[in-house]
Enzyme design. Structure first.
Site, PDB file in Angstrom:
ATOM      1  N   HIS A  18      -5.163 -11.614  -0.770  1.00  0.00           N
ATOM      2  CA  HIS A  18      -4.006 -10.717  -0.839  1.00  0.00           C
ATOM      3  C   HIS A  18      -3.229 -10.693   0.468  1.00  0.00           C
ATOM      4  O   HIS A  18      -3.724 -11.106   1.522  1.00  0.00           O
ATOM      5  CB  HIS A  18      -4.464  -9.291  -1.155  1.00  0.00           C
ATOM      6  N   LYS A  27      -2.383  -4.786   2.283  1.00  0.00           N
ATOM      7  CA  LYS A  27      -3.133  -4.128   1.195  1.00  0.00           C
ATOM      8  C   LYS A  27      -4.100  -3.097   1.782  1.00  0.00           C
ATOM      9  O   LYS A  27      -4.805  -3.362   2.748  1.00  0.00           O
ATOM     10  CB  LYS A  27      -3.881  -5.184   0.374  1.00  0.00           C
TER      11      LYS A  27
HETATM   12  N1  LIG Z   1      -2.558  -2.370 -11.112  1.00  0.00           N
HETATM   13  C1  LIG Z   1      -1.724  -3.311 -10.672  1.00  0.00           C
HETATM   14  O1  LIG Z   1      -1.246  -4.173 -11.433  1.00  0.00           O
HETATM   15  C2  LIG Z   1      -1.329  -3.308  -9.230  1.00  0.00           C
HETATM   16  C3  LIG Z   1      -1.827  -2.355  -8.397  1.00  0.00           C
HETATM   17  N2  LIG Z   1      -1.418  -2.275  -7.113  1.00  0.00           N
HETATM   18  C4  LIG Z   1      -1.925  -1.131  -6.365  1.00  0.00           C
HETATM   19  O2  LIG Z   1      -0.874  -0.158  -6.306  1.00  0.00           O
HETATM   20  C5  LIG Z   1      -0.982   0.584  -5.085  1.00  0.00           C
HETATM   21  C6  LIG Z   1       0.342   0.503  -4.347  1.00  0.00           C
HETATM   22  O3  LIG Z   1       0.573  -0.833  -3.947  1.00  0.00           O
HETATM   23  P1  LIG Z   1       1.918  -1.234  -3.155  1.00  0.00           P
HETATM   24  O4  LIG Z   1       3.128  -0.919  -3.978  1.00  0.00           O
HETATM   25  O5  LIG Z   1       1.706  -2.617  -2.658  1.00  0.00           O
HETATM   26  O6  LIG Z   1       1.835  -0.199  -1.925  1.00  0.00           O
HETATM   27  P2  LIG Z   1       3.017   0.361  -1.010  1.00  0.00           P
HETATM   28  O7  LIG Z   1       2.358   0.921   0.206  1.00  0.00           O
HETATM   29  O8  LIG Z   1       4.095  -0.653  -0.846  1.00  0.00           O
HETATM   30  O9  LIG Z   1       3.627   1.546  -1.905  1.00  0.00           O
HETATM   31  C7  LIG Z   1       3.051   2.791  -2.063  1.00  0.00           C
HETATM   32  C8  LIG Z   1       4.158   3.830  -1.936  1.00  0.00           C
HETATM   33  O10 LIG Z   1       3.611   5.102  -2.258  1.00  0.00           O
HETATM   34  C9  LIG Z   1       4.060   6.020  -1.266  1.00  0.00           C
HETATM   35  N3  LIG Z   1       3.203   7.182  -1.240  1.00  0.00           N
HETATM   36  C10 LIG Z   1       2.109   7.415  -0.467  1.00  0.00           C
HETATM   37  N4  LIG Z   1       1.609   8.639  -0.743  1.00  0.00           N
HETATM   38  C11 LIG Z   1       2.399   9.170  -1.697  1.00  0.00           C
HETATM   39  C12 LIG Z   1       2.381  10.401  -2.404  1.00  0.00           C
HETATM   40  N5  LIG Z   1       1.456  11.349  -2.165  1.00  0.00           N
HETATM   41  N6  LIG Z   1       3.337  10.621  -3.349  1.00  0.00           N
HETATM   42  C13 LIG Z   1       4.284   9.707  -3.593  1.00  0.00           C
HETATM   43  N7  LIG Z   1       4.355   8.514  -2.950  1.00  0.00           N
HETATM   44  C14 LIG Z   1       3.411   8.261  -2.029  1.00  0.00           C
HETATM   45  C15 LIG Z   1       4.059   5.198  -0.007  1.00  0.00           C
HETATM   46  O11 LIG Z   1       4.787   5.819   1.026  1.00  0.00           O
HETATM   47  P3  LIG Z   1       4.371   5.507   2.581  1.00  0.00           P
HETATM   48  O12 LIG Z   1       4.483   4.014   2.741  1.00  0.00           O
HETATM   49  O13 LIG Z   1       5.364   6.275   3.365  1.00  0.00           O
HETATM   50  O14 LIG Z   1       2.957   5.979   2.733  1.00  0.00           O
HETATM   51  C16 LIG Z   1       4.708   3.921  -0.509  1.00  0.00           C
HETATM   52  O15 LIG Z   1       6.112   4.016  -0.541  1.00  0.00           O
HETATM   53  C17 LIG Z   1      -2.190  -0.010  -4.349  1.00  0.00           C
HETATM   54  O16 LIG Z   1      -3.347   0.738  -4.667  1.00  0.00           O
HETATM   55  C18 LIG Z   1      -2.299  -1.411  -4.939  1.00  0.00           C
HETATM   56  O17 LIG Z   1      -3.589  -1.950  -4.859  1.00  0.00           O
HETATM   57  C19 LIG Z   1      -0.525  -3.147  -6.587  1.00  0.00           C
HETATM   58  C20 LIG Z   1      -0.030  -4.152  -7.353  1.00  0.00           C
HETATM   59  C21 LIG Z   1      -0.360  -4.309  -8.735  1.00  0.00           C
HETATM   60  O1  LIG Z   2      -2.429  -4.286  -3.587  1.00  0.00           O
HETATM   61  C1  LIG Z   2      -2.002  -5.238  -4.294  1.00  0.00           C
HETATM   62  O2  LIG Z   2      -1.103  -5.976  -3.920  1.00  0.00           O
HETATM   63  C2  LIG Z   2      -2.625  -5.452  -5.601  1.00  0.00           C
HETATM   64  N1  LIG Z   2      -3.505  -4.595  -6.033  1.00  0.00           N
HETATM   65  C3  LIG Z   2      -4.190  -4.649  -7.256  1.00  0.00           C
HETATM   66  C4  LIG Z   2      -5.683  -4.832  -7.012  1.00  0.00           C
HETATM   67  O3  LIG Z   2      -6.207  -4.260  -6.044  1.00  0.00           O
HETATM   68  O4  LIG Z   2      -6.336  -5.510  -7.801  1.00  0.00           O
HETATM   69  C5  LIG Z   2      -3.607  -5.638  -8.227  1.00  0.00           C
HETATM   70  C6  LIG Z   2      -3.125  -6.908  -7.584  1.00  0.00           C
HETATM   71  O5  LIG Z   2      -4.230  -7.622  -7.137  1.00  0.00           O
HETATM   72  C7  LIG Z   2      -2.167  -6.586  -6.434  1.00  0.00           C
END
Ligand SMILES: NC(=O)C1=CN([C@@H]2O[C@H](COP(=O)(O)OP(=O)(O)OC[C@H]3O[C@@H](n4cnc5c(N)ncnc54)[C@H](OP(=O)(O)O)[C@@H]3O)[C@@H](O)[C@H]2O)C=CC1
Ligand SMILES: O=C(O)C1=N[C@H](C(=O)O)C[C@H](O)C1
Length: 245
Positions: free
Chosen positions: A131, A135
């Site tokens: 990744h 992350k």
């Molecule tokens: N299930 C799936 O298919 C996937 C899952 N994921 C997961 O999704 C999650 C997010 O990933 P990603 O988008 O890369 O992360 P990012 O850090 O880019 O985005 C998370 C966002 O949430 C904000 N945030 C933090 N705390 C809060 C809160 N209490 N309320 C509202 N917003 C909040 C952050 O703000 P700030 O940066 O200011 O803290 C940031 O803007 C991770 O756990 C990742 O593993 C990711 C990709 C695919």
């Molecule tokens: O944090 C990410 O980027 C992603 N998170 C998810 C995970 O932890 O499996 C899904 C994907 O791998 C991207």
């Protein structure tokens, strides 16, 4: 029209989810909430999509469920204890459902499914997830879930423990142990999200590899979850339950 709110709306995935909801003819984006915004802004949404952080997702879910809003959750970091807590909240609000999926990519779901199917035919199985370096968690939710599925398939087939004669070396060199399956986490600039499931047997190996090329790849699965979550009672873990695999 389904009234949709997004939590983590300014994040890497949240931005793509907002775009996809706005482009969907059957959905209306009624709230886009991020760090520092008031969660009460989600009042009026029927479904909330959460892509935030493992440290805050439980508080978000408790708020959504207690307000009768169906969560569709991509945020990772769920173990049995967390899932039990979510089930407890849903029992108190039985008209509310919740979907949690460690990966909303359709190809990723297929990769996990194929790994589960293949597991019983091989002596050895290990997972390498790769990744981007921003992350938050390791191993990935996808890798953890894949390891659980492989472990379940091996247990069901009565498989012997995997061969491994390692007795000395550096701590961590053999990765994390998830139900007896070794998981190795790579964090590398330039990557998005990738995984290899390595299966080995007598004189041959099988590698199942999945690559995410951009974060819009998660949105068809998220939209499917938004469309279906209101019909699937209680807690659903994994997008595979909404696909005809
Ligand atoms: N299930 C799936 O298919 C996937 C899952 N994921 C997961 O999704 C999650 C997010 O990933 P990603 O988008 O890369 O992360 P990012 O850090 O880019 O985005 C998370 C966002 O949430 C904000 N945030 C933090 N705390 C809060 C809160 N209490 N309320 C509202 N917003 C909040 C952050 O703000 P700030 O940066 O200011 O803290 C940031 O803007 C991770 O756990 C990742 O593993 C990711 C990709 C695919
Ligand atoms: O944090 C990410 O980027 C992603 N998170 C998810 C995970 O932890 O499996 C899904 C994907 O791998 C991207």
């Amino acid at each position: 029209m389904i009234r949709v709110g997004v939590l983590g709306a300014r994040g890497r995935v949240g931005v793509e989810v907002c775009k996809a909801v706005e482009a969907a003819a059957d959905m209306e984006l009624v709230a886009a909430v991020d760090q520092g915004d008031d969660i009460e802004g989600l009042t009026g949404a029927e479904v909330v999509v959460d892509f935030t952080h493992p440290d805050v997702v439980m508080k978000n879910l408790e708020w959504c469920i207690s307000h009768g809003i169906h969560p569709v959750v991509g945020t990772t970091g769920f173990d049995e204890e967390r899932l039990a807590a979510v089930r407890g909240w849903l029992e108190r609000f039985p008209a509310t459902n919740c979907l949690i999926a460690p990966n909303f990519g359709i190809a990723a779901v297929l990769m996990m499914h194929f790994a589960q199917q293949a597991a019983r035919f091989f002596e050895s199985a290990e997972i390498v997830e790769l990744h981007h370096p921003n992350k938050a968690d390791a191993p990935s939710g996808t890798a953890r879930r894949t390891a659980e599925l492989i472990a379940e398939a091996r247990a069901k087939a009565g498989a012997a423990p995997m061969p491994d004669a390692t007795t000395t070396g550096l701590d961590g060199a053999r990765g994390a142990d998830v139900g007896g399956v070794r998981v190795h986490a790579v964090r590398l600039a330039g990557l998005i999200a990738h995984q290899e499931v390595l299966l080995g047997g007598d004189g041959e190996t099988l590698t199942i590899r999945h690559d995410t090329m951009n974060r819009a790849a998660f949105t068809p699965g998220v939209l499917l979850g938004v469309r279906r979550v209101r019909e699937v009672p209680g807690l659903t873990v994994g997008l595979e339950h909404l696909l005809d695999l």
